[in-house]
Enzyme design. Structure first.
Site, PDB file in Angstrom:
ATOM      1  N   GLY A 137       0.822  -1.210   0.000  1.00 39.40           N
ATOM      2  CA  GLY A 137       0.000   0.000   0.000  1.00 39.40           C
ATOM      3  C   GLY A 137       0.852   1.253   0.000  1.00 39.40           C
ATOM      4  N   SER A 138       0.386   2.276   0.690  1.00 41.12           N
ATOM      5  CA  SER A 138       0.962   3.614   0.554  1.00 41.12           C
ATOM      6  C   SER A 138       2.351   3.772   1.139  1.00 41.12           C
ATOM      7  CB  SER A 138       0.027   4.650   1.194  1.00 41.12           C
ATOM      8  OG  SER A 138      -1.165   4.764   0.433  1.00 41.12           O
ATOM      9  N   THR A 139       2.845   2.803   1.918  1.00 41.07           N
ATOM     10  CA  THR A 139       4.239   2.910   2.342  1.00 41.07           C
ATOM     11  C   THR A 139       5.181   2.872   1.139  1.00 41.07           C
ATOM     12  OG1 THR A 139       4.256   0.510   2.729  1.00 41.07           O
ATOM     13  CG2 THR A 139       3.875   1.939   4.642  1.00 41.07           C
ATOM     14  N   GLU A 184      -5.522   4.021   3.304  1.00 38.66           N
ATOM     15  CA  GLU A 184      -4.629   5.018   2.715  1.00 38.66           C
ATOM     16  C   GLU A 184      -4.058   4.461   1.421  1.00 38.66           C
ATOM     17  OE1 GLU A 184      -4.081   3.874   5.889  1.00 38.66           O
ATOM     18  OE2 GLU A 184      -4.291   5.581   7.240  1.00 38.66           O
TER      19      GLU A 184
END
Length: 591
Positions: free
Chosen positions: A297-299, A591
């Site tokens: 995901g957004s990491t 996110e």
């Protein structure tokens, strides 16, 4: 039969001849005494000789009896050759605290022909060893059904050996062996690993450094690894607390020194006791930090934004159009927290904009993005020595859709260890330093390769800090430790389609973000597989409400152990944030 005849049968020829000469000398002495009519002296002489012989015989018997009584419990009592076992060196953490050692154990062997009632022997052994594993029971039946000496079970403790010994049954023998013991039980189990019955490493450090550990044992040396037990204990405590609270199916925690690449703590949930592995569910053996891959995901925006800045494609103040959705063919990319406006690159990062990140990736081009991902170590199996390390899931082709998805952490799956190594390379001044499970003793000889410029590294440290003070990572902040970080919540797939009810929430942080470029900095990562929400997270499942607070608690506990000076500012942090209401939390999507 005379004494001379007996000597000729049992003694070597030379010794028999000397015995004969000695005896004949005695006979001549007796004859001389008789000739001199000294009968009384002759009788006394004969009695002295007989008494001396009997004294010698009794002395030999006493020595044999004492030897049997004192050493009957040793390996010498076994019938057949002794078993050679592998001596392994003690495993210790970086500070010399014991992680694994060898303790004396025993193997049970049975000689069936020396037993009287085999069925009674079987029942007695099973009563003395009620926990005998299924394989041991099978061997017991096979050995008792035959006539040859056979091994039954190994790794018996002294108490177990004594229970079998007290049966006082013939044909049962013990052979001493070394067995591996883990005095801390489940603490650090996935990084330490364990050995098999033959003393060979199977998983973790035990397998990765099997020969080196055996060599250390041969020389009586310890084998230290990079783990700090104080940090490991704090990480496991907080990871288990949030995993239980969120009722996850799995979780991962990592702490690394991003300057040296040392892994200071590694945890995988659920765990197990390596001393009691027989009843452990198979899923607990998985080291999820090294042996499982996820879409992060957004990491992943850390990598994409760093690549955009380092390649010169954008600057922190470059304005990106994030209004409305981004259409790619029949697909439309949207933001979960849509601002519907133009944003700077800083805002794209702190608002975790999928649209903005996808546009930056498109501006770079797929070849450039893929090249940076390769430099960050995201496209190949991580080389850390662990046999359980698995390869990432990498797209077979990098078209516009793949580039857009990969830029915000979809269409590509990596292990948490790969994530930690790549983020550490960006935040430590721009040098990819391979992760290691051994202590780094000479920092002047650290080797790595540059992946981004020092300026890009400083810019990313600033963005990470800004995301904690003003973005989705606020609940990881700890006053005085200058924490930076990035949240990521990725939907999992059910029947090939995204499933909003099943997510992976992760938070990766670095601290301190301020200070000289060459100082030690530390990365903390926590990943939760399918959090369900709880009262503590206000019912929310996203990383900012679940993983980020757990990271903050870890940092608060380990900072003093790592020598990080805490400079309190009195600014609002996660420690002073009010809990979210359930209604507020549920309005926040991934996110």
């Amino acid at each position: 039969m005379s004494l001379i005849d007996l000597g000729r049968r049992v003694l070597p020829r030379a010794n028999a001849r000397r015995l004969a000469d000695w005896w004949q000398g005695l006979e001549h002495a007796f004859e001389k005494a008789g000739a001199d009519e000294r009968v009384e002296n002759d009788t006394r002489f004969r009695m002295t000789i007989v008494a001396g012989v009997f004294t010698l015989l009794f002395a030999v018997l006493m020595i044999g009896a004492a030897k049997a009584a004192l050493f009957s419990g040793q390996v010498h009592e076994s019938s057949g050759p002794a078993v050679l076992t592998l001596q392994r060196g003690d495993l210790t953490d970086r500070n010399g605290l014991l992680l694994a050692t060898n303790l004396p154990h025993y193997r049970l062997v049975i000689v069936p022909n020396e037993t009287v009632d085999r069925q009674f022997v079987r029942q007695s052994v099973l009563s003395a060893l009620p926990d005998l594993p299924r394989a041991g029971r099978r061997r017991l039946d096979l050995v008792l059904a035959g006539g040859e000496r056979g091994f039954i079970v190994g790794g018996l403790t002294e108490a177990q050996r004594q229970r079998v010994h007290d049966l006082a049954l013939g044909g049962l023998y013990f052979e001493e062996e070394d067995a591996r013991e883990y005095p801390l039980h489940d603490l650090g189990v996935h990084v330490v690993g364990f050995t098999d019955q033959d003393g060979q490493g199977v998983t973790g450090v035990e397998a990765a450094f099997n020969e080196e550990i055996r060599q250390a044992g041969r020389y009586g040396h310890e084998f230290p690894i990079s783990i700090d037990l104080r940090v490991q204990g704090a990480l496991e405590s907080e990871l288990e607390a949030v995993a239980v609270d969120q009722q996850v199916i799995g979780a991962v925690g990592l702490v690394t020194n991003i300057r040296t690449g040392e892994v200071l703590a590694m945890a995988s949930y659920p765990d197990f006791d390596p001393n009691q592995r027989r009843d452990t569910p198979q899923s607990s053996f998985t080291n999820r930090a090294a042996g499982a891959v996820w879409e992060m995901g957004s990491t992943f925006k850390i990598f994409s934004i760093a690549a955009g800045l380092d390649s010169g494609t954008v600057r922190p103040d470059t304005v990106i159009d994030a209004a409305g959705g981004l259409r790619l063919g029949s697909r439309v990319i949207n933001d979960f927290h849509a601002a519907n406006r133009a944003m700077t690159v800083e805002e794209v990062f702190t608002h975790s904009s999928n649209i903005g990140t996808s546009r930056i990736a498109a501006m770079m081009g797929g070849d450039t993005l893929r090249s940076y991902y390769d430099e960050f170590g995201l496209l190949d199996r991580l080389q850390i020595g662990l046999a359980e390390s698995t390869a990432p899931l990498v797209p077979s082709r990098w078209d516009a859709n793949t580039v857009a998805s990969a830029s915000f952490g979809h269409a590509i799956g990596v292990t948490p260890l790969q994530m930690a190594a790549g983020v550490g390379a960006i935040m430590n001044g721009g040098i990819y330093v391979p992760l290691t499970l051994r202590p780094v003793t000479n920092r002047d000889r650290l080797q790595g390769h540059r992946v981004v410029s020092p300026q890009t590294s400083l810019q990313m440290l600033g963005l990470m800090r800004l995301n904690v003070t003003s973005g989705s990572g606020r609940r990881a902040d700890v006053d005085g430790f200058s924490v930076g970080g990035k949240t990521g919540t990725a939907e999992k797939y059910t029947n090939g389609r995204p499933d909003r009810t099943r997510v992976v929430s992760s938070f990766v942080s670095v601290f301190p973000t301020e200070g000289p470029a060459d100082q030690d900095r530390y990365l903390v990562l926590i990943l939760l597989d399918e959090p369900r929400g709880s009262a503590q997270s206000g019912g929310g499942r996203t990383a900012g409400l679940t993983a980020a607070p757990a990271v903050g608690r870890v940092i608060r506990r380990i900072g003093p152990f790592l020598g990080v000076r805490r400079q309190r500012t009195g600014e609002p942090t996660a420690e002073t944030l009010q809990p979210l209401s359930e209604a507020d939390a549920m309005t926040r999507g991934p996110e």
